[in-house]
Design an enzyme around this catalytic site. Sequence first.
Site, PDB file in Angstrom:
ATOM      1  N   LYS A   9       0.832  -1.209   0.000  1.00 21.54           N
ATOM      2  CA  LYS A   9       0.000   0.000   0.000  1.00 21.54           C
ATOM      3  C   LYS A   9       0.862   1.254   0.000  1.00 21.54           C
ATOM      4  CE  LYS A   9      -2.604   1.115   3.612  1.00 21.54           C
ATOM      5  NZ  LYS A   9      -3.739   1.353   4.545  1.00 21.54           N
ATOM      6  N   ARG A  27       2.790   6.081  -3.113  1.00 25.05           N
ATOM      7  CA  ARG A  27       3.907   6.930  -3.515  1.00 25.05           C
ATOM      8  C   ARG A  27       4.155   6.867  -5.008  1.00 25.05           C
ATOM      9  NH1 ARG A  27       4.260   5.605   1.693  1.00 25.05           N
ATOM     10  NH2 ARG A  27       5.525   6.853   3.165  1.00 25.05           N
ATOM     11  N   GLY A  31      -4.810   7.634   5.738  1.00 27.37           N
ATOM     12  CA  GLY A  31      -3.958   8.588   6.427  1.00 27.37           C
ATOM     13  C   GLY A  31      -2.694   8.890   5.666  1.00 27.37           C
ATOM     14  N   GLN A  41       5.350   8.853   7.492  1.00 26.94           N
ATOM     15  CA  GLN A  41       4.403   9.743   6.830  1.00 26.94           C
ATOM     16  C   GLN A  41       4.793  11.203   7.037  1.00 26.94           C
ATOM     17  OE1 GLN A  41       0.474   8.766   8.201  1.00 26.94           O
ATOM     18  NE2 GLN A  41       0.461   6.750   7.243  1.00 26.94           N
ATOM     19  N   ASP A  97       2.774  -0.900  11.809  1.00 26.07           N
ATOM     20  CA  ASP A  97       1.506  -1.365  11.238  1.00 26.07           C
ATOM     21  C   ASP A  97       1.236  -2.838  11.524  1.00 26.07           C
ATOM     22  OD1 ASP A  97       0.674   1.056  10.185  1.00 26.07           O
ATOM     23  OD2 ASP A  97       1.683   0.732   8.266  1.00 26.07           O
ATOM     24  N   ARG A 108      -6.881  -3.579  10.081  1.00 26.84           N
ATOM     25  CA  ARG A 108      -5.872  -4.493  10.635  1.00 26.84           C
ATOM     26  C   ARG A 108      -6.383  -5.190  11.904  1.00 26.84           C
ATOM     27  NH1 ARG A 108      -1.970  -3.513   7.051  1.00 26.84           N
ATOM     28  NH2 ARG A 108      -1.457  -1.351   6.524  1.00 26.84           N
TER      29      ARG A 108
END
Length: 432
Positions: free
Chosen positions: A22, A27, A95, A169, A315, A387
């Site tokens: 992801k 990007r 996000g 981020q 994550d 998740r």
Amino acid sequence: MSDWIASRGMPLSGEVMVPGDKSVSHRAIMLGAIAEGATRIEGFLEGGDTRATAAIFAQLGVRIDAPSEGVRIVHGAGLRGLRAPSAPLDCGNAGTAMRLLTGLLAGRGFDTVLVGDESLSRRPMRRVIEPLAAMGAVIESNDGCAPLRIRGGRALRGIDCTLPVASAQLKSAVLLAGMDANGETVVREPHPTRDYTERMLAAFGADIEFAPGFARLRGGKPLRATSIEVPADFSSAAFFLVAASIVPGSELLLRKVGVNPRRTGLLHVLRAMGADITEENPGERGGEPVADLRVRHASLRGTEVPVECVPDMIDEFPALFVAAACAEGTTVVRGAMELRVKESDRIATMAAGLRTLGIRVDETPDGADIHGGTLHGGGIDSHGDHRIAMAFAVVAQIAQGEVRIGDVANVATSFPGFDALARSRGFELHPA
């Protein structure tokens, strides 16, 4: 479908190809959009979050073709060729999209408004706004949260900043703003985080140098289109790594998984817990290291997660909590305050769910002590966190009773088809 029913399944077996990464998919769209020429992306994640990013750049005047599943061709507008949108830009639940776009759009000659769903609108954005303001950006928010209004026409200047938290981020937002800034932008981190943005900027020809915890970028250099092969997402693979580790008799082979060292903290922690995971066929895909991961069932034991590993597995903590619940002894997590401000408060949500299933979890402000034990059935609220939902689908495979997992629709944002793939490898998992 809003709920799942999960229960003890079969030993897991076969090969697994999880969707594209992801982070890399986001990007690739963004940098392809501001490059000169056509960028071909293969392995693009067909999830809700990444599709939202592609739709946003279409609003910004970028043509993006989708000739087949998992393929995008981005016809770049150049560093300063984006057009003013006619409506707010909807990031959905992403996000990553909102934070990175805040940086990328901070120096444009037009105003933009970034909005998101209810969950994203609660997530903190002030940490991104403040360093961008130091560069000259003007960004209005709802008390530090979305919607964000980015005022155009501001000349940005490069800065030398040390970030207050270890966040890929946040680092990426500053670097993307630096592409449009005068002079150098230097970013230093309290702990190294994943370097996807730095690697991809280099692949697109940016004037950048970087090392763990440090990046220096000189603004204004045009990017040139390239080809990107997106590796399989380690965060998605994590659920199958844990599932095969805890379900007796299991053996899975996960193909072409991204093993960027700034992403694979969970791999090191699982091995410290006794997991049997080996890497095969190492290679490179889209500038990122990849490998096949073979995982077999093993008896896990509790461990103390090294604080330095936390940014490299931020994550993957829902999956780790599952492994810890199934391990002998106690697993100690500290330094993970960032989990409090993800799609849900992942410490509180995982702790509450595991307690429902009979596991003792002692929360701390920045982590938890998870005491391994016997899992029972029960009802779990995932709070719309993709998740969390997948983590409890995994833990249900060894629970002594049925587990009902509520509010699972957002799984499609990162792992469309998770339930079908899981069933094909031995999970007992069905729509409620």
